[in-house]
Design a protein around this motif. Structure first.
Motif, mmCIF file in Angstrom:
data_model
loop_
_atom_site.group_PDB
_atom_site.id
_atom_site.type_symbol
_atom_site.label_atom_id
_atom_site.label_comp_id
_atom_site.label_asym_id
_atom_site.label_seq_id
_atom_site.Cartn_x
_atom_site.Cartn_y
_atom_site.Cartn_z
ATOM 1 N N ASN A 169 42.751 17.727 64.715
ATOM 2 C CA ASN A 169 42.108 19.026 64.905
ATOM 3 C C ASN A 169 43.032 20.159 64.479
ATOM 4 O O ASN A 169 44.247 20.106 64.689
ATOM 5 N N GLY A 170 42.449 21.179 63.885
ATOM 6 C CA GLY A 170 43.210 22.346 63.468
ATOM 7 C C GLY A 170 43.588 22.362 62.004
ATOM 8 O O GLY A 170 44.127 23.360 61.514
ATOM 9 N N HIS A 171 43.306 21.265 61.290
ATOM 10 C CA HIS A 171 43.604 21.246 59.864
ATOM 11 C C HIS A 171 42.705 22.242 59.132
ATOM 12 O O HIS A 171 41.519 22.392 59.462
ATOM 13 N N LEU A 172 43.256 22.889 58.132
ATOM 14 C CA LEU A 172 42.473 23.788 57.295
ATOM 15 C C LEU A 172 41.629 22.939 56.347
ATOM 16 O O LEU A 172 42.150 22.084 55.636
ATOM 17 N N VAL A 173 40.308 23.172 56.362
ATOM 18 C CA VAL A 173 39.395 22.374 55.546
ATOM 19 C C VAL A 173 38.415 23.284 54.811
ATOM 20 O O VAL A 173 38.139 24.406 55.241
ATOM 21 N N LEU A 174 37.892 22.757 53.719
ATOM 22 C CA LEU A 174 36.801 23.402 52.989
ATOM 23 C C LEU A 174 35.603 22.477 53.124
ATOM 24 O O LEU A 174 35.657 21.319 52.711
ATOM 25 N N ALA A 175 34.535 22.974 53.731
ATOM 26 C CA ALA A 175 33.377 22.131 54.023
ATOM 27 C C ALA A 175 32.137 22.628 53.289
ATOM 28 O O ALA A 175 31.851 23.828 53.269
ATOM 29 N N VAL A 176 31.409 21.682 52.696
ATOM 30 C CA VAL A 176 30.079 21.964 52.168
ATOM 31 C C VAL A 176 29.114 21.477 53.237
ATOM 32 O O VAL A 176 28.968 20.273 53.467
ATOM 33 N N VAL A 177 28.495 22.419 53.919
ATOM 34 C CA VAL A 177 27.629 22.068 55.040
ATOM 35 C C VAL A 177 26.357 22.900 54.974
ATOM 36 O O VAL A 177 26.411 24.127 54.872
ATOM 37 N N ASN A 178 25.206 22.202 55.020
ATOM 38 C CA ASN A 178 23.906 22.844 54.812
ATOM 39 C C ASN A 178 23.950 23.636 53.502
ATOM 40 O O ASN A 178 24.226 23.096 52.460
ATOM 41 N N ASP A 179 23.738 24.929 53.561
ATOM 42 C CA ASP A 179 23.773 25.754 52.348
ATOM 43 C C ASP A 179 24.978 26.682 52.360
ATOM 44 O O ASP A 179 24.928 27.807 51.853
ATOM 45 N N GLU A 180 26.080 26.230 52.935
ATOM 46 C CA GLU A 180 27.279 27.060 53.039
ATOM 47 C C GLU A 180 28.506 26.335 52.513
ATOM 48 O O GLU A 180 28.585 25.106 52.527
ATOM 49 N N LEU A 181 29.452 27.130 52.065
ATOM 50 C CA LEU A 181 30.780 26.635 51.709
ATOM 51 C C LEU A 181 31.737 27.346 52.649
ATOM 52 O O LEU A 181 31.905 28.566 52.563
ATOM 53 N N VAL A 182 32.340 26.601 53.575
ATOM 54 C CA VAL A 182 33.103 27.216 54.666
ATOM 55 C C VAL A 182 34.562 26.783 54.613
ATOM 56 O O VAL A 182 34.866 25.591 54.631
ATOM 57 N N LEU A 183 35.456 27.771 54.566
ATOM 58 C CA LEU A 183 36.897 27.528 54.610
ATOM 59 C C LEU A 183 37.415 27.956 55.977
ATOM 60 O O LEU A 183 37.517 29.157 56.262
ATOM 61 N N ARG A 184 37.711 26.973 56.823
ATOM 62 C CA ARG A 184 38.186 27.264 58.178
ATOM 63 C C ARG A 184 38.984 26.076 58.703
ATOM 64 O O ARG A 184 39.155 25.081 58.014
ATOM 65 N N ARG A 185 39.404 26.171 59.957
ATOM 66 C CA ARG A 185 40.067 25.056 60.624
ATOM 67 C C ARG A 185 39.000 24.181 61.280
ATOM 68 O O ARG A 185 38.064 24.697 61.902
ATOM 69 N N GLY A 186 39.157 22.869 61.112
ATOM 70 C CA GLY A 186 38.150 21.958 61.625
ATOM 71 C C GLY A 186 38.550 21.323 62.949
ATOM 72 O O GLY A 186 39.699 20.900 63.128
ATOM 73 N N TYR A 187 37.596 21.268 63.859
ATOM 74 C CA TYR A 187 37.801 20.632 65.166
ATOM 75 C C TYR A 187 36.637 19.673 65.404
ATOM 76 O O TYR A 187 35.487 20.107 65.523
ATOM 77 N N LEU A 215 33.867 17.316 52.439
ATOM 78 C CA LEU A 215 34.955 17.888 53.230
ATOM 79 C C LEU A 215 36.250 17.707 52.456
ATOM 80 O O LEU A 215 36.578 16.608 52.006
ATOM 81 N N TRP A 216 36.963 18.822 52.290
ATOM 82 C CA TRP A 216 38.214 18.813 51.536
ATOM 83 C C TRP A 216 39.327 19.314 52.457
ATOM 84 O O TRP A 216 39.263 20.433 52.975
ATOM 85 N N ARG A 217 40.350 18.489 52.661
ATOM 86 C CA ARG A 217 41.499 18.903 53.471
ATOM 87 C C ARG A 217 42.461 19.684 52.591
ATOM 88 O O ARG A 217 42.918 19.186 51.564
ATOM 89 N N ILE A 218 42.767 20.921 52.982
ATOM 90 C CA ILE A 218 43.601 21.793 52.156
ATOM 91 C C ILE A 218 45.034 21.276 52.126
ATOM 92 O O ILE A 218 45.671 21.088 53.164
ATOM 93 N N ARG A 219 45.536 21.074 50.913
ATOM 94 C CA ARG A 219 46.885 20.555 50.706
ATOM 95 C C ARG A 219 47.834 21.586 50.094
ATOM 96 O O ARG A 219 49.040 21.538 50.325
ATOM 97 N N TYR A 220 47.292 22.500 49.286
ATOM 98 C CA TYR A 220 48.133 23.464 48.572
ATOM 99 C C TYR A 220 47.482 24.842 48.631
ATOM 100 O O TYR A 220 46.260 24.971 48.694
ATOM 101 N N VAL A 221 48.324 25.878 48.620
ATOM 102 C CA VAL A 221 47.842 27.260 48.617
ATOM 103 C C VAL A 221 48.608 28.046 47.560
ATOM 104 O O VAL A 221 49.842 27.939 47.462
ATOM 105 N N PHE A 222 47.876 28.818 46.762
ATOM 106 C CA PHE A 222 48.488 29.695 45.757
ATOM 107 C C PHE A 222 48.091 31.133 46.083
ATOM 108 O O PHE A 222 46.904 31.469 46.073
#
Length: 252
Positions: A169-187, A215-222
């Motif tokens: 829990n708490g990992h930064l993720v990018l989720a495709v859910v329903n009709d949204e693309l959400v970048l947040r922490r997943g629990y 679901l994409w677990r964020i590994r790198y940030v630029f």
């Protein structure tokens, strides 16, 4: 034309060209060239002629023979290859989701032809993994002038569906859910996932895990901006000064 795709892939290898660079030479889309290489599409005759003429390769050989490195070197002197070049690392292409193509991505994310036509990044990451890059468009993951800001780019590694519940829990993720693309922490809890922003004024979003399409677990940030290298320096100096005073008082 069964040999055409293999041959243009071999030509790219010898010339150390990316798919995009090769496509640009002949006014093609990268996805189109990829379809040729994979045998999913056949090129037009004028494209075949352009490629054959550009590399001085007989059309018959390009279409019907599986060309070797040695044969390619004979066709044109500037097709050079040596042991060092043959070992040159090829970085994987990472499709990039931007503000302009987000809605299209939500509709067509599962279609390989669509993702092949997205803009892409090349990074020295594990080529056996699947990655997706995303351009930040909001302040949801910012807090007290820290965190992610618009135009920053995050790169996520694909998480298989069977692994969703195993993520910490708490990992930064990018989720495709329903009709949204959400970048947040997943629990994750039971059958639901809560997507939580770092910004204190943003409400949580809760979904059934089965609603998550990708679901994409964020590994790198630029970062689009230059980070504050001295961030926290004043606080650390104050702590150090307090410790020095404490040591001085203990001596007296």
């Amino acid at each position: 034309m069964s040999c055409f795709g293999k041959n243009i892939r071999k030509i790219r290898s010898v010339k150390t060209l990316s798919q995009q660079a090769m496509a640009d030479l002949f006014d093609l889309k990268r996805g189109t060239l990829g379809a040729y290489e994979e045998g999913r599409s056949e090129p037009k005759i004028d494209t075949i002629i352009k490629i054959a003429n550009h590399f001085s390769i007989p059309i018959g050989d390009l279409l019907t023979k599986e060309l070797t490195v040695n044969s390619l070197l004979k066709f044109k002197s500037d097709l050079t290859l040596n042991q060092e070049l043959s070992k040159r690392k090829q970085f994987p292409d990472i499709p990039l989701i931007t503000e302009k193509n987000t809605q299209d991505y939500l509709q067509h994310h599962s279609k390989e032809a669509f993702t092949n036509d997205l803009p892409f990044l090349q990074l020295p990451v594990n080529p056996e993994k699947t990655f997706r890059a995303y351009t930040v468009t909001s302040l949801e993951m910012s807090s007290n002038d820290k965190g992610l800001f618009p135009k920053d780019i995050v790169v996520g590694e694909l998480v298989p569906k069977e692994v969703y519940k195993k993520l910490n829990n708490g990992h930064l993720v990018l989720a495709v859910v329903n009709d949204e693309l959400v970048l947040r922490r997943g629990y994750f809890s039971g059958t639901t996932v809560t997507l939580r922003a770092d910004h204190k004024n943003i409400d949580d979003k809760e979904f059934e895990i089965k609603e998550v399409k990708e679901l994409w677990r964020i590994r790198y940030v630029f970062y689009h901006r230059i980070p504050e290298l001295a961030d926290g320096l004043e606080e650390k100096m104050a702590m150090l000064e307090a410790q020095m005073i404490k040591i001085k008082n203990s001596i007296h």
